[in-house]
Each structure stands twice: as structure tokens, then as C-alpha cells.
Design a protein around this motif. Structure first.
Motif, PDB file in Angstrom:
ATOM      1  N   LEU A   1       0.853  -1.154  -0.007  1.00 44.33           N
ATOM      2  CA  LEU A   1      -0.213   0.019  -0.171  1.00 44.33           C
ATOM      3  C   LEU A   1       0.815   1.260   0.015  1.00 44.33           C
ATOM      4  N   ALA A   2       1.815   1.225   0.756  1.00 46.41           N
ATOM      5  CA  ALA A   2       2.838   2.362   0.803  1.00 46.41           C
ATOM      6  C   ALA A   2       3.316   2.593  -0.701  1.00 46.41           C
ATOM      7  N   ARG A   3       3.791   1.625  -1.427  1.00 43.00           N
ATOM      8  CA  ARG A   3       4.164   1.739  -2.570  1.00 43.00           C
ATOM      9  C   ARG A   3       3.145   2.420  -3.635  1.00 43.00           C
ATOM     10  N   MET A   4       1.824   1.685  -3.506  1.00 40.07           N
ATOM     11  CA  MET A   4       0.792   2.426  -4.303  1.00 40.07           C
ATOM     12  C   MET A   4       0.607   3.834  -4.010  1.00 40.07           C
ATOM     13  N   LEU A   5       0.324   4.083  -2.730  1.00 43.96           N
ATOM     14  CA  LEU A   5       0.247   5.554  -2.264  1.00 43.96           C
ATOM     15  C   LEU A   5       1.203   6.245  -2.685  1.00 43.96           C
ATOM     16  N   ALA A   6       2.374   6.121  -2.971  1.00 39.02           N
ATOM     17  CA  ALA A   6       3.423   6.958  -3.094  1.00 39.02           C
ATOM     18  C   ALA A   6       3.439   7.403  -4.592  1.00 39.02           C
ATOM     19  N   ARG A   7       2.899   6.251  -5.576  1.00 37.71           N
ATOM     20  CA  ARG A   7       2.766   6.192  -6.863  1.00 37.71           C
ATOM     21  C   ARG A   7       1.593   7.127  -7.081  1.00 37.71           C
ATOM     22  N   ALA A   8       0.459   6.931  -6.409  1.00 38.91           N
ATOM     23  CA  ALA A   8      -0.846   7.424  -6.853  1.00 38.91           C
ATOM     24  C   ALA A   8      -0.802   9.166  -6.278  1.00 38.91           C
ATOM     25  N   ALA A   9       0.128   9.556  -5.200  1.00 38.04           N
ATOM     26  CA  ALA A   9       0.408  10.879  -4.919  1.00 38.04           C
ATOM     27  C   ALA A   9       1.351  11.455  -5.861  1.00 38.04           C
ATOM     28  N   GLY A  10       1.901  10.840  -6.991  1.00 32.33           N
ATOM     29  CA  GLY A  10       2.846  11.743  -7.631  1.00 32.33           C
ATOM     30  C   GLY A  10       4.202  11.630  -7.193  1.00 32.33           C
ATOM     31  N   HIS A  11       4.508  11.200  -5.840  1.00 31.57           N
ATOM     32  CA  HIS A  11       5.700  11.301  -5.573  1.00 31.57           C
ATOM     33  C   HIS A  11       6.797  10.142  -6.047  1.00 31.57           C
ATOM     34  N   GLY A  12       6.253   9.191  -6.272  1.00 32.60           N
ATOM     35  CA  GLY A  12       7.056   7.764  -6.511  1.00 32.60           C
ATOM     36  C   GLY A  12       7.746   7.294  -5.380  1.00 32.60           C
ATOM     37  N   GLU A  13       8.226   6.241  -5.687  1.00 33.46           N
ATOM     38  CA  GLU A  13       9.225   5.571  -4.529  1.00 33.46           C
ATOM     39  C   GLU A  13      10.552   6.008  -4.448  1.00 33.46           C
ATOM     40  N   VAL A  14      10.948   6.062  -3.498  1.00 36.35           N
ATOM     41  CA  VAL A  14      12.497   6.737  -3.272  1.00 36.35           C
ATOM     42  C   VAL A  14      13.467   5.484  -3.268  1.00 36.35           C
ATOM     43  N   ILE A  15      14.342   5.197  -4.268  1.00 36.28           N
ATOM     44  CA  ILE A  15      15.028   4.044  -4.338  1.00 36.28           C
ATOM     45  C   ILE A  15      16.258   4.428  -3.314  1.00 36.28           C
ATOM     46  N   TRP A  16      16.645   3.172  -2.532  1.00 36.31           N
ATOM     47  CA  TRP A  16      17.946   3.470  -1.629  1.00 36.31           C
ATOM     48  C   TRP A  16      19.017   3.475  -2.666  1.00 36.31           C
ATOM     49  N   GLN A  17      19.785   4.150  -2.341  1.00 33.60           N
ATOM     50  CA  GLN A  17      21.282   4.305  -3.039  1.00 33.60           C
ATOM     51  C   GLN A  17      22.304   3.989  -2.154  1.00 33.60           C
ATOM     52  N   HIS A  18      22.695   2.716  -2.480  1.00 34.09           N
ATOM     53  CA  HIS A  18      23.904   2.183  -1.464  1.00 34.09           C
ATOM     54  C   HIS A  18      25.153   3.125  -1.439  1.00 34.09           C
TER      55      HIS A  18
END
Length: 186
Positions: free
Chosen positions: A163-180
Motif C-alpha cells: 500500500l505504501a508503494r501504491m500510495l507513493a505512486r498515486a500521490a505523484g511522489h513515486g518511490e524513493v530508491i535506496w542508493q547504496h
């Protein structure tokens, strides 16, 4: 139900004990109290998520139903030997998890708990549910806990992640990818 909670304070817990649902008393720091207390905390975090602006109606309805089930689960954990969560409840979560996950692209990287207000609140609820799961597993090492209770918490944290993934996309923010290799900018 009547006036079950007509007086909020009783002073009976001033000695560090609390009453369980079966009338027995135990320490406020007992594993059973930690388990159902953390389930209550998770329920409160879902309430905070429900207060997020712009939450889709289907998600709000789902989360409200989950809050009722978490209250039942808290009761199960508060009353030794009580059963409130069934295998059907775990399967119900799995069905919702599969439905929401189907619309998302495969996850190839770790994501950070971000993505807008609703997604961030959902990630917070997810981590509290994980802690409730750990507390319930710890309780199960000392006392009988039904597998359905642990399975429910495990599936719920997975559902909240999706749901967090879906909500991030629905809000237009997208997912924040971890950069090692991400380094702080000084």
C-alpha cells in the motif's frame, strides 16, 4: 455494552500490574502485554494513516476493516486461550495484498520509507506492525499463541508495504530508491 468504562482510572495498576481479559493480573512489562500493546500501537498508526489527506476511498475502507481485526487480535492476545483471528482473516489479507501488488511494477531495489505523507504514514504503520509481530513471536516462545495471530501480523506488514508503494505512486511522489553508495552532501 452499557457503561463498561464509567471510570477511567482505578489505581489498580499503580503497583506495576495490569489486568488481562480473563481477569488475571500480570506485570505491565510482561511479554503478553508487550504484544497486545504493540498491536494497539499499530492500530493507532493505521488511524494516523487514515487521517492522511487524499487517501483513496478503497484504501480507507480496507484500513478501517483492518483496524477492527487488529482490535480483535489485541483481544485474542489479552485473553490467554482466546481465539479471534481465523485462517480466513489471513487469507483475506493475502487476497488484498495480491490485488494491490498486481498493479505495481516488480521491485528491483530497496526503497526508503518516503513517497509523500500517506506513503510515509503507511511505512510507519508497517514498521510498528513488524514490531508487534516480533513481540507476538517472543510471547509465543513462552506461552501458547495461535499461528493465525502471527500470520496475520506478517501478512499485514506485507500489505502495508505494498500500500505504501501504491500510495507513493498515486500521490505523484513515486518511490524513493535506496542508493547504496549515497554520500552526505557537506
Amino acid at each position: 455494552m452499557g457503561h463498561r468504562l464509567s471510570k477511567i482510572y482505578t489505581r489498580t495498576g499503580d503497583d506495576g500490574s495490569t489486568g488481562l481479559g480473563d481477569g488475571s493480573r500480570t506485570g505491565k512489562d510482561a511479554p503478553r502485554v508487550e504484544a497486545y500493546g504493540t498491536v494497539d500501537e499499530a492500530n493507532s498508526a493505521i488511524g494516523l494513516l487514515l487521517a492522511a489527506p487524499g487517501l483513496p476511498e478503497d484504501v480507507a475502507q480496507l484500513l478501517t476493516a483492518i483496524q477492527h481485526q487488529l482490535f480483535d487480535l489485541g483481544g485474542e492476545l489479552c485473553i490467554p486461550g482466546h481465539a479471534a483471528i481465523a485462517a480466513e482473516d489471513v487469507a483475506w489479507l493475502e487476497e488484498r495484498l495480491d490485488a494491490y501488488n498486481e498493479a505495481l511494477p516488480p521491485l528491483k531495489d530497496f526503497i526508503l520509507p518516503a513517497g509523500g505523507e500517506a506513503a510515509a504514514r503507511c511505512h510507519l504503520a508497517r514498521t510498528i506492525v513488524r514490531r508487534a509481530e516480533r513481540a507476538t513471536v517472543a510471547l509465543s516462545r513462552q506461552e501458547a499463541v495461535r499461528a493465525e495471530a502471527i500470520g496475520y501480523l506478517n501478512r499485514l506488514s506485507d500489505l502495508l508495504f505494498v500500500l505504501a508503494r501504491m500510495l507513493a505512486r498515486a500521490a505523484g511522489h513515486g518511490e524513493v530508491i535506496w542508493q547504496h553508495q549515497h554520500r552526505r552532501q557537506a
